[in-house]
Motif scaffolding. Sequence first.
Motif, PDB file in Angstrom:
ATOM      1  N   ALA A 104       0.829  -1.205   0.000  1.00 41.43           N
ATOM      2  CA  ALA A 104       0.000   0.000   0.000  1.00 41.43           C
ATOM      3  C   ALA A 104       0.865   1.257   0.000  1.00 41.43           C
ATOM      4  O   ALA A 104       0.571   2.232  -0.697  1.00 41.43           O
ATOM      5  N   ASP A 105       1.971   1.246   0.767  1.00 43.20           N
ATOM      6  CA  ASP A 105       2.830   2.425   0.866  1.00 43.20           C
ATOM      7  C   ASP A 105       3.485   2.756  -0.467  1.00 43.20           C
ATOM      8  O   ASP A 105       3.508   3.915  -0.897  1.00 43.20           O
ATOM      9  N   VAL A 106       4.047   1.749  -1.128  1.00 50.26           N
ATOM     10  CA  VAL A 106       4.726   2.018  -2.396  1.00 50.26           C
ATOM     11  C   VAL A 106       3.725   2.459  -3.466  1.00 50.26           C
ATOM     12  O   VAL A 106       4.024   3.304  -4.316  1.00 50.26           O
ATOM     13  N   THR A 107       2.503   1.936  -3.405  1.00 52.78           N
ATOM     14  CA  THR A 107       1.470   2.355  -4.353  1.00 52.78           C
ATOM     15  C   THR A 107       1.074   3.804  -4.111  1.00 52.78           C
ATOM     16  O   THR A 107       0.920   4.592  -5.053  1.00 52.78           O
ATOM     17  N   VAL A 108       0.941   4.183  -2.843  1.00 56.55           N
ATOM     18  CA  VAL A 108       0.591   5.563  -2.501  1.00 56.55           C
ATOM     19  C   VAL A 108       1.679   6.527  -2.974  1.00 56.55           C
ATOM     20  O   VAL A 108       1.395   7.572  -3.574  1.00 56.55           O
ATOM     21  N   ILE A 109       2.944   6.190  -2.715  1.00 53.98           N
ATOM     22  CA  ILE A 109       4.044   7.060  -3.144  1.00 53.98           C
ATOM     23  C   ILE A 109       4.050   7.204  -4.664  1.00 53.98           C
ATOM     24  O   ILE A 109       4.253   8.295  -5.201  1.00 53.98           O
ATOM     25  N   GLN A 110       3.814   6.107  -5.371  1.00 49.19           N
ATOM     26  CA  GLN A 110       3.786   6.161  -6.838  1.00 49.19           C
ATOM     27  C   GLN A 110       2.682   7.085  -7.346  1.00 49.19           C
ATOM     28  O   GLN A 110       2.831   7.746  -8.375  1.00 49.19           O
ATOM     29  N   PHE A 111       1.595   7.177  -6.599  1.00 50.30           N
ATOM     30  CA  PHE A 111       0.458   7.994  -7.035  1.00 50.30           C
ATOM     31  C   PHE A 111       0.676   9.489  -6.796  1.00 50.30           C
ATOM     32  O   PHE A 111      -0.237  10.280  -7.057  1.00 50.30           O
ATOM     33  N   THR A 112       1.864   9.875  -6.335  1.00 52.73           N
ATOM     34  CA  THR A 112       2.163  11.310  -6.263  1.00 52.73           C
ATOM     35  C   THR A 112       2.586  11.865  -7.617  1.00 52.73           C
ATOM     36  O   THR A 112       2.759  13.078  -7.758  1.00 52.73           O
ATOM     37  N   ASN A 113       2.756  11.013  -8.632  1.00 54.30           N
ATOM     38  CA  ASN A 113       3.285  11.506  -9.908  1.00 54.30           C
ATOM     39  C   ASN A 113       2.413  12.578 -10.581  1.00 54.30           C
ATOM     40  O   ASN A 113       2.950  13.443 -11.263  1.00 54.30           O
ATOM     41  N   PRO A 114       1.054  12.595 -10.399  1.00 53.72           N
ATOM     42  CA  PRO A 114       0.304  13.721 -10.974  1.00 53.72           C
ATOM     43  C   PRO A 114       0.707  15.079 -10.391  1.00 53.72           C
ATOM     44  O   PRO A 114       0.686  16.091 -11.094  1.00 53.72           O
ATOM     45  N   VAL A 115       1.082  15.086  -9.109  1.00 55.58           N
ATOM     46  CA  VAL A 115       1.533  16.336  -8.484  1.00 55.58           C
ATOM     47  C   VAL A 115       2.828  16.804  -9.133  1.00 55.58           C
ATOM     48  O   VAL A 115       2.980  17.977  -9.506  1.00 55.58           O
ATOM     49  N   PHE A 116       3.773  15.882  -9.294  1.00 56.61           N
ATOM     50  CA  PHE A 116       5.049  16.250  -9.922  1.00 56.61           C
ATOM     51  C   PHE A 116       4.847  16.601 -11.399  1.00 56.61           C
ATOM     52  O   PHE A 116       5.574  17.447 -11.938  1.00 56.61           O
ATOM     53  N   THR A 117       3.885  15.957 -12.049  1.00 57.30           N
ATOM     54  CA  THR A 117       3.586  16.309 -13.439  1.00 57.30           C
ATOM     55  C   THR A 117       3.130  17.758 -13.534  1.00 57.30           C
ATOM     56  O   THR A 117       3.529  18.503 -14.444  1.00 57.30           O
ATOM     57  N   THR A 118       2.284  18.178 -12.593  1.00 58.22           N
ATOM     58  CA  THR A 118       1.819  19.568 -12.566  1.00 58.22           C
ATOM     59  C   THR A 118       2.977  20.535 -12.371  1.00 58.22           C
ATOM     60  O   THR A 118       3.081  21.555 -13.069  1.00 58.22           O
ATOM     61  N   LEU A 119       3.866  20.219 -11.429  1.00 61.87           N
ATOM     62  CA  LEU A 119       5.004  21.095 -11.151  1.00 61.87           C
ATOM     63  C   LEU A 119       5.976  21.134 -12.331  1.00 61.87           C
ATOM     64  O   LEU A 119       6.452  22.210 -12.727  1.00 61.87           O
ATOM     65  N   LEU A 120       6.273  19.979 -12.913  1.00 58.80           N
ATOM     66  CA  LEU A 120       7.193  19.942 -14.051  1.00 58.80           C
ATOM     67  C   LEU A 120       6.577  20.586 -15.284  1.00 58.80           C
ATOM     68  O   LEU A 120       7.288  21.163 -16.113  1.00 58.80           O
ATOM     69  N   ALA A 122       4.742  23.190 -15.252  1.00 57.85           N
ATOM     70  CA  ALA A 122       4.962  24.637 -15.097  1.00 57.85           C
ATOM     71  C   ALA A 122       6.391  25.015 -15.476  1.00 57.85           C
ATOM     72  O   ALA A 122       6.639  26.061 -16.084  1.00 57.85           O
ATOM     73  N   VAL A 123       7.357  24.151 -15.142  1.00 57.71           N
ATOM     74  CA  VAL A 123       8.770  24.455 -15.403  1.00 57.71           C
ATOM     75  C   VAL A 123       9.124  24.267 -16.878  1.00 57.71           C
ATOM     76  O   VAL A 123       9.743  25.149 -17.500  1.00 57.71           O
TER      77      VAL A 123
END
Length: 296
Positions: A104-120, A122-123
């Motif tokens: 569950a933990d590794v799946t949750v961490i992997q699901f942060t990629n939409p946040v990083f997609t938003t930030l990247l 912008a850059v």
Amino acid sequence: MHFPPAVLQRALNERIPPGVRYMVVEAFLFSVMSLFVKLIGPRIPSAQVVLIRNAFSLGATYWMLRQAGVRPWGTRRGLLVVRGAVGFVALLCFFYAIPRLPLADVTVIQFTNPVFTTLLGAVFLGEYLKRREVALAVLSLLGVVLVAQPSILFGARAEALDQQAALIALAGAVLAAGAYITIRRLSATEHHLVIVFYFPLISVPAALPFLWFEAVWPTLTEWALLLGIGVLTQAAQISLTKGLRAERAGKAMSLSYVQILFAALWGFLFFGEVPDLLSVLGALLIVGSTVLLARS
């Protein structure tokens, strides 16, 4: 009373729209794929799993290109190679972390990629970033801290969690976001199957050097699991594509988070993994902020 199949199908579509069903099936298939990776992870090197998984995808995608009458090489080959290389390292990080962290933990961490997609985005793409989106990104990263529980902040509480694996999982999420950014650039000029094709085209030869000293010949059971990983991934990708066609993107991606529930269930049933309160709170922060980000 007998109801014709068409009537039953119409009634089912009214109660559970097809897009919802596709996204739940996609989440289920990806969660089982992760379970299979965790089951073979202690013995089979991550690079070997990536190689076999992507070899299956390479053959299947090439066949689909031939059926569609599309030339596989594309026009922006340099960027296509970058997409494949970044995606390869991201998947390698994910498959490395799965056997070493609670599912569950590794799946949750992997699901942060939409946040990083938003930030990247912008850059690198010059996309406008609202204050609300920045705040949601910060909340999501706070959730990662609660899930990963770094020892510098949590001391003895974090001893049971593999900190290196958690950092590698987070790096995989950032790299996955980088791959999505290149896909968005490529989508303006390249056929979607060409973009998909370059991922295994680069990943398969890139994985070979990693196996020079650590390749393991799988047992019959492990071969079955490796084949299952390839089949499940391809089926999940098809279900994901159909779900995104049938539902709004924000709603469709929100439904993908059912995968976390499946992952928690498999972790409990097969490995006796029970998340602590901080991990649950972190997961809620990540899911909540990313869902709001997708809907905005």
